[in-house]
Design an enzyme around this catalytic site. Structure first.
Site, short mmCIF file in Angstrom:
data_model
loop_
_atom_site.label_atom_id
_atom_site.label_comp_id
_atom_site.label_asym_id
_atom_site.label_seq_id
_atom_site.Cartn_x
_atom_site.Cartn_y
_atom_site.Cartn_z
N PHE A 199 7.65 -10.70 -44.25
CA PHE A 199 7.92 -9.78 -45.36
C PHE A 199 7.08 -9.78 -46.53
CE2 PHE A 199 12.68 -8.98 -44.70
CZ PHE A 199 12.76 -9.20 -43.40
N CYS A 205 21.88 -3.50 -46.40
CA CYS A 205 22.09 -4.59 -46.87
C CYS A 205 21.35 -5.12 -48.38
CB CYS A 205 21.76 -5.70 -45.76
SG CYS A 205 22.82 -5.58 -44.70
N ALA A 253 3.39 -4.55 -47.58
CA ALA A 253 3.85 -3.50 -48.66
C ALA A 253 4.04 -2.12 -48.17
CB ALA A 253 2.47 -3.40 -49.39
C1 UDX Z 1 18.15 -7.67 -43.69
C2 UDX Z 1 17.89 -9.18 -43.78
O1 UDX Z 1 16.66 -9.20 -43.10
C3 UDX Z 1 18.94 -9.66 -42.83
O2 UDX Z 1 18.85 -10.94 -42.68
C4 UDX Z 1 20.29 -9.48 -43.29
O3 UDX Z 1 21.40 -10.00 -42.43
C5 UDX Z 1 20.59 -8.10 -43.54
O4 UDX Z 1 19.35 -7.37 -44.36
P1 UDX Z 1 17.78 -5.41 -42.48
O5 UDX Z 1 18.35 -4.75 -43.78
O6 UDX Z 1 18.15 -4.96 -41.19
O7 UDX Z 1 17.99 -6.98 -42.64
O8 UDX Z 1 16.18 -5.10 -42.32
P2 UDX Z 1 14.94 -5.82 -42.60
O9 UDX Z 1 14.10 -6.00 -41.37
O10 UDX Z 1 15.30 -7.09 -43.55
O11 UDX Z 1 14.31 -4.70 -43.73
C6 UDX Z 1 14.85 -4.35 -44.75
C7 UDX Z 1 14.05 -3.26 -45.80
O12 UDX Z 1 12.85 -4.05 -45.99
C8 UDX Z 1 13.52 -2.40 -44.55
O13 UDX Z 1 13.63 -1.03 -45.42
C9 UDX Z 1 12.06 -2.50 -44.33
O14 UDX Z 1 11.48 -1.31 -44.23
C10 UDX Z 1 11.63 -3.41 -45.74
N1 UDX Z 1 10.51 -4.23 -45.71
C11 UDX Z 1 10.91 -5.44 -44.65
C12 UDX Z 1 9.46 -4.08 -46.08
O15 UDX Z 1 9.25 -3.02 -46.65
N2 UDX Z 1 8.40 -5.10 -45.87
C13 UDX Z 1 8.73 -6.13 -45.09
O16 UDX Z 1 7.78 -6.91 -45.05
C14 UDX Z 1 10.02 -6.24 -44.70
#
Ligand code: UDX
Length: 433
Positions: free
Chosen positions: A252, A263, A255
């Site tokens: 996570f 969520c 960028a």
């Molecule tokens: C999230 C949480 O990870 C999960 O634990 C919770 O139960 C539900 O919400 P989700 O929303 O399905 O899961 O996707 P996730 O993979 O977390 O990505 C969320 C957003 O963050 C996406 O738009 C993704 O593109 C963005 N993201 C994620 C980033 O921009 N950078 C990252 O390093 C990781």
């Protein structure tokens, strides 16, 4: 165990199917006849890798069924899971608990014998107690307990996250409830997945705090990326160097154009509201929400800058409109801000997304859908990578540049190496590099 799952959305359907794969007898309930009919025909309404096979297998072995009849499904259950939607309430950012409380009232009148009512939907602190109060008021003789069991499923990786969780969080009020929850999750305990037993409020808060922290981590690296662009640092190197500190961790820290999904946007807003309502505002989350919303607009400016601030009459190709790869979900996707802005500025937008077209055709009017990146790029004066689908990770950049009228690329997921892209002929920009 006999389990009933109320709600067959991302959380309810995935949880119900996975519980049946544990060996439990699961009945999934929904209010929408067309949804139940489709599920009974073996059709999966959402794109989630591995879900269809697992659903088919468990329906075939008689452990999984779908029904409109909540009363019957609750009456035979050892535990009833509430997995209905808790969307952001219009206007005030609060989680809308209408569906949760409606389910609680219906459950109250269907209970037979000791039952644990488990809220799996993401709900504000105090909701489980309110569910308990509603059921007690509707049916004073009912023999039941409540439990908070939030989910931590990522779309596109939900089966994996359910079957191999970092932890299971279970909020309980007594040992009787704990015994039931321990039996439900026994298959995971055998895999030594840690089960955190705590009180109801802490379980509810863990969910919000975890999601809000992840959204904050992403927003932090996005802000550092902006500064990297100004000082000539490389955000991918910065993220790598940061992430090697095991107190930070490397995940996570990618960028991008800002977080979306069903969520993070909803849960950050709900947590901010909870803080405000209890006179303990969580200012950092209030800032994260504003920064993330503004970032999607910033990305549009970045694309316009690449196009010399003029896209009117130009063909622009967009690779990816879902909020992340391996899902068909477009809720709060950056594309919902960026694409309409480009269309509004007069661009002729052509879109490719392996799974996004179904929802995208409704949500993104006035665009043309293409089947592959090279088709979308033909004659285009800019190509924008919005979602890091595998299908976009190994494009023939020389071929791509050759079909474009003007080979400009905005790689908002930092998929490609800037030097390689420039050697292929692209006027190339990305994020934090
Ligand atoms: C999230 C949480 O990870 C999960 O634990 C919770 O139960 C539900 O919400 P989700 O929303 O399905 O899961 O996707 P996730 O993979 O977390 O990505 C969320 C957003 O963050 C996406 O738009 C993704 O593109 C963005 N993201 C994620 C980033 O921009 N950078 C990252 O390093 C990781």
């Amino acid at each position: 165990m006999q389990l009933t799952m109320i709600g067959t959305g991302y959380v309810g359907l995935v949880s119900g199917v996975c519980f049946s794969d544990f060996g439990h007898d699961v009945t999934c309930v929904d209010k929408l006849p067309e949804k139940i009919d489709a599920l009974q025909r073996g059709e999966v309404p959402i794109y989630e890798p591995g879900l269809e096979d697992m659903m088919t297998k468990n329906v075939a072995n008689g452990r999984l069924g779908f029904t409109l009849d909540l009363k019957d499904a609750v009456g035979t259950a050892d535990a009833v899971f509430i997995a209905v939607g808790t969307p952001t309430r219009r206007g005030d950012g609060h989680a809308d608990l209408t569906y949760v409380y409606d389910a609680a009232r219906e459950i109250a009148h269907a209970l037979k014998g000791y039952t644990v009512i488990v809220t799996k939907s993401t709900v504000p602190v105090g909701t489980n107690r309110e569910v308990e109060r509603i059921i007690r008021a509707e049916n004073p003789d009912a023999d039941f307990d409540v439990s908070s069991n939030p989910e931590f499923l990522r779309e596109g990786a939900a089966i994996e996250d359910f079957m191999r969780p970092d932890r299971v969080v279970v909020g309980i009020e007594n040992e009787r409830t704990r015994d039931v929850m321990a039996k439900i999750y026994r298959p995971l305990a055998l895999r030594e997945a840690p089960i955190v037993y705590t009180d109801l409020e802490s379980a509810e808060m863990i969910k919000y705090a975890a999601n809000a922290f992840l959204a904050t981590k992403i927003t932090f690296i996005n802000e550092i990326a902006n500064l990297c662009e100004k000082v000539g640092a490389n955000i991918q190197s910065v993220a790598k160097g940061m992430g090697m500190d095991n107190r930070i961790g490397g995940k996570f820290l990618h960028a991008g154009p800002g977080y979306g999904g069903s969520c993070f946007p909803k849960d950050t807003k709900a947590l901010a509201r909870i803080g405000q309502e209890h006179a303990s505002p969580i200012k950092i989350i209030e800032q994260v929400i504003d920064i993330n919303d503004d970032r999607k607009r910033q990305m549009t400016d970045k694309i316009m800058y690449l196009c010399d601030d003029k896209v009117k009459g130009k063909k622009v190709a967009i690779l990816g409109v879902t909020f992340k790869p391996n899902t068909d979900d477009m809720r709060d996707s950056p594309s919902l801000t960026i694409v309409p802005a480009l269309v509004g500025a007069g661009a002729d937008v052509h879109v490719v997304d392996p799974q996004g077209r179904k929802e995208g055709e409704e949500l993104l009017p006035s665009v043309t859908w293409a089947d592959d990146p090279y088709e979308a790029a033909a004659g285009a004066e800019a190509i924008v990578i919005l979602t890091e689908w595998n299908e976009f990770r190994a494009l023939d950049l020389i071929r791509l540049a050759s079909v474009m009228k003007d080979p400009k690329m905005a790689d908002l997921r930092n998929i490609y190496d800037p030097i390689e892209a420039k050697e292929a002929g692209f006027d190339y920009i990305s994020v934090g590099r």
